[in-house]
Design a protein around this motif. Structure first.
Motif, PDB file in Angstrom:
ATOM      1  N   ASP A   1       0.840  -1.211   0.000  1.00  0.00           N
ATOM      2  CA  ASP A   1       0.000   0.000   0.000  1.00  0.00           C
ATOM      3  C   ASP A   1       0.866   1.248   0.000  1.00  0.00           C
ATOM      4  O   ASP A   1       1.663   1.450   0.921  1.00  0.00           O
ATOM      5  CB  ASP A   1      -0.831   0.042   1.288  1.00  0.00           C
ATOM      6  CG  ASP A   1      -2.198  -0.567   1.109  1.00  0.00           C
ATOM      7  OD1 ASP A   1      -2.550  -0.948  -0.018  1.00  0.00           O
ATOM      8  OD2 ASP A   1      -2.910  -0.658   2.120  1.00  0.00           O
TER       9      ASP A   1
ATOM     10  N   SER B   1     -10.463  -8.155  -2.715  1.00  0.00           N
ATOM     11  CA  SER B   1     -10.743  -8.641  -4.067  1.00  0.00           C
ATOM     12  C   SER B   1     -10.007  -9.957  -4.320  1.00  0.00           C
ATOM     13  O   SER B   1      -9.104 -10.338  -3.565  1.00  0.00           O
ATOM     14  CB  SER B   1     -10.288  -7.584  -5.086  1.00  0.00           C
ATOM     15  OG  SER B   1      -8.898  -7.348  -4.936  1.00  0.00           O
TER      16      SER B   1
ATOM     17  N   ASN C   1      -6.025   0.732  -7.567  1.00  0.00           N
ATOM     18  CA  ASN C   1      -5.717  -0.642  -7.165  1.00  0.00           C
ATOM     19  C   ASN C   1      -5.295  -1.462  -8.380  1.00  0.00           C
ATOM     20  O   ASN C   1      -6.089  -1.659  -9.304  1.00  0.00           O
ATOM     21  CB  ASN C   1      -6.940  -1.296  -6.513  1.00  0.00           C
ATOM     22  CG  ASN C   1      -7.258  -0.702  -5.161  1.00  0.00           C
ATOM     23  OD1 ASN C   1      -6.475   0.073  -4.610  1.00  0.00           O
ATOM     24  ND2 ASN C   1      -8.405  -1.034  -4.611  1.00  0.00           N
TER      25      ASN C   1
ATOM     26  N   LYS D   1      -6.898  -5.746   2.458  1.00  0.00           N
ATOM     27  CA  LYS D   1      -7.854  -5.537   3.545  1.00  0.00           C
ATOM     28  C   LYS D   1      -7.617  -6.404   4.791  1.00  0.00           C
ATOM     29  O   LYS D   1      -7.679  -5.913   5.917  1.00  0.00           O
ATOM     30  CB  LYS D   1      -9.272  -5.752   3.021  1.00  0.00           C
ATOM     31  CG  LYS D   1      -9.670  -4.711   1.972  1.00  0.00           C
ATOM     32  CD  LYS D   1     -11.127  -4.797   1.644  1.00  0.00           C
ATOM     33  CE  LYS D   1     -11.511  -3.923   0.463  1.00  0.00           C
ATOM     34  NZ  LYS D   1     -11.060  -2.535   0.518  1.00  0.00           N
TER      35      LYS D   1
ATOM     36  N   ARG E   1       0.700  -7.079  -5.993  1.00  0.00           N
ATOM     37  CA  ARG E   1       0.351  -5.763  -6.575  1.00  0.00           C
ATOM     38  C   ARG E   1       0.733  -4.608  -5.646  1.00  0.00           C
ATOM     39  O   ARG E   1       1.006  -4.807  -4.452  1.00  0.00           O
ATOM     40  CB  ARG E   1      -1.149  -5.717  -6.841  1.00  0.00           C
ATOM     41  CG  ARG E   1      -1.947  -5.788  -5.562  1.00  0.00           C
ATOM     42  CD  ARG E   1      -3.435  -5.748  -5.818  1.00  0.00           C
ATOM     43  NE  ARG E   1      -4.146  -6.025  -4.578  1.00  0.00           N
ATOM     44  CZ  ARG E   1      -5.374  -5.636  -4.318  1.00  0.00           C
ATOM     45  NH1 ARG E   1      -6.058  -4.958  -5.222  1.00  0.00           N
ATOM     46  NH2 ARG E   1      -5.949  -5.921  -3.178  1.00  0.00           N
TER      47      ARG E   1
ATOM     48  N   ASP F   1     -11.730  -1.828   7.053  1.00  0.00           N
ATOM     49  CA  ASP F   1     -10.917  -2.927   7.598  1.00  0.00           C
ATOM     50  C   ASP F   1     -10.886  -2.842   9.127  1.00  0.00           C
ATOM     51  O   ASP F   1     -10.823  -3.867   9.812  1.00  0.00           O
ATOM     52  CB  ASP F   1      -9.488  -2.867   7.035  1.00  0.00           C
ATOM     53  CG  ASP F   1      -9.500  -2.731   5.522  1.00  0.00           C
ATOM     54  OD1 ASP F   1     -10.480  -3.203   4.901  1.00  0.00           O
ATOM     55  OD2 ASP F   1      -8.565  -2.138   4.960  1.00  0.00           O
TER      56      ASP F   1
ATOM     57  N   THR G   1      -1.010  -0.908  -4.403  1.00  0.00           N
ATOM     58  CA  THR G   1      -2.215  -0.079  -4.462  1.00  0.00           C
ATOM     59  C   THR G   1      -1.787   1.309  -4.003  1.00  0.00           C
ATOM     60  O   THR G   1      -0.966   1.441  -3.091  1.00  0.00           O
ATOM     61  CB  THR G   1      -3.332  -0.612  -3.558  1.00  0.00           C
ATOM     62  OG1 THR G   1      -2.857  -0.662  -2.224  1.00  0.00           O
ATOM     63  CG2 THR G   1      -3.789  -2.000  -3.976  1.00  0.00           C
TER      64      THR G   1
ATOM     65  N   ASN H   1      -4.582  -5.222   6.767  1.00  0.00           N
ATOM     66  CA  ASN H   1      -4.907  -4.025   7.563  1.00  0.00           C
ATOM     67  C   ASN H   1      -5.667  -4.408   8.834  1.00  0.00           C
ATOM     68  O   ASN H   1      -5.371  -3.925   9.926  1.00  0.00           O
ATOM     69  CB  ASN H   1      -5.768  -3.056   6.755  1.00  0.00           C
ATOM     70  CG  ASN H   1      -5.031  -2.499   5.550  1.00  0.00           C
ATOM     71  OD1 ASN H   1      -3.804  -2.508   5.532  1.00  0.00           O
ATOM     72  ND2 ASN H   1      -5.757  -2.036   4.560  1.00  0.00           N
TER      73      ASN H   1
END
Ligand SMILES: O=P(O)(O)OC[C@@]1(O)O[C@H](CO)[C@@H](O)[C@@H]1O
Length: 310
Positions: free
Chosen positions: A12, A140, A107, A38, A90, A250, A92, A41
């Motif tokens: 993040d 996701s 994202n 999520k 990934r 979250d 974000t 977190n």
């Protein structure tokens, strides 16, 4: 021990810019990098509250390595049970406009996960379920996973007798709800997409009819709406706050699981979740909260019972 599952973990990145303008070039005044996604977190918040917590999901490539290093250094108390993947985790990016306080989120889709990697994750998950009191399935799905992935994980948790919370969206949420999770935590848009109703109370009731045992909808500044077998409640923080809302949902998940682990009744679970969520908006990055504000807010959240007219 509480388990959180983040199938699409993320590194993040939060940028703070003096003022965000489309088509313009920006000087970033502050950069924050955190291990995210999520469930990660939620786990960081749970650990900060003193709970034993384990995270699983996928991590791969240089970003995955950085995520795991940061988990070790920035998330003390969170046990790393992430499963390696060939693809890269990934990033974000949240861009916070310092002038308005608004946040814009980008994202990436995440790595393609292969069938063998998914099978390994399911084995690790099944084993972890043997030693946890609750599990949250969050975020996701990365490309490559079946859209019913969370539904399968919910069935496994139910078979193991472990309470399961689902926080996802779209078709993954629809399939997941049909697998009968104990709690879902949609936001207003996710709940409307699931049920076709923009009236949160009616939509929450419909989501329960579709299979969710309890629904806790996060309605932004309006707080939380809980539709449960024990009753219906709204939980509202005392005032609207300005800050970075990334990760506020979250923290609702963390608050619900934390209070569930302590066997607290629904009104206390909701007060904790709403206070944590607001205190997260007041902190610069997702997965973190302003502890002083949280402790003050705990006594100020108004939890009111609602009569079910439907
Ligand atoms: O793409 P998803 O999994 O739906 O959401 C990912 C994400 O935006 O959600 C968190 C905030 O809730 C961020 O830490 C994270 O990067």
């Amino acid at each position: 021990m509480i388990l959180t599952v983040t199938l699409n973990t993320a590194l993040d990145i939060t940028y703070r810019v003096p003022s965000l303008k489309p088509h313009a070039s920006h000087r970033v005044s502050e950069v924050t990098v955190r291990p995210g996604g999520k469930g990660i977190n939620a786990a960081r918040v749970l650990a900060a509250l003193g709970h034993e917590v384990t995270v699983t999901g996928f991590a791969g490539g240089a970003t995955g390595r950085e995520l795991r290093d940061r988990l070790a250094s920035q998330a003390p108390g969170v046990v790393d049970a992430l499963v390696p993947v060939a693809g890269a985790t990934r990033r974000t990016t949240a861009v916070v406009d310092a002038r308005t306080g608004d946040t814009t989120q980008f994202n990436e889709p995440g790595p393609v996960v292969g069938p063998a990697e998914w099978a390994t994750l399911q084995d690790v998950y099944k084993e972890l379920l043997g030693s946890v009191s609750a599990v949250a399935l969050c975020g996701s799905l990365p490309p490559g996973l079946p859209v019913g992935a969370y539904a399968g994980l919910i069935r496994t948790a139910r078979a193991a007798g472990v309470p399961v919370l689902l926080d996802t969206s779209g078709e993954a949420l629809r399939r997941g709800v049909a697998a009968r999770p104990d709690i879902i935590k949609p936001n207003a848009a996710e709940l409307a997409e699931l049920t076709g109703s923009h009236e949160p109370l009616r939509a929450a009731q419909d989501a329960r009819r579709r299979g969710a045992r309890a629904v806790v909808a996060s309605l932004g500044a309006d707080g939380l709406l809980a539709h449960t077998p024990d009753g219906i409640w709204r939980a509202a923080p005392p005032a609207r706050v300005q800050g970075n809302p990334t990760g506020a949902g979250d923290s609702v998940v963390a608050g619900l699981l934390s209070a569930l682990a302590e066997n607290l009744p629904w009104p206390d679970r909701l007060a904790r979740a709403a206070a944590l969520s607001t205190a997260t908006v007041l902190s610069p990055a997702a997965g973190e909260f302003d502890r002083q504000a949280y402790e003050k807010l705990l006594g100020q959240v108004a939890v009111t019972a609602e009569v079910n007219a439907a």
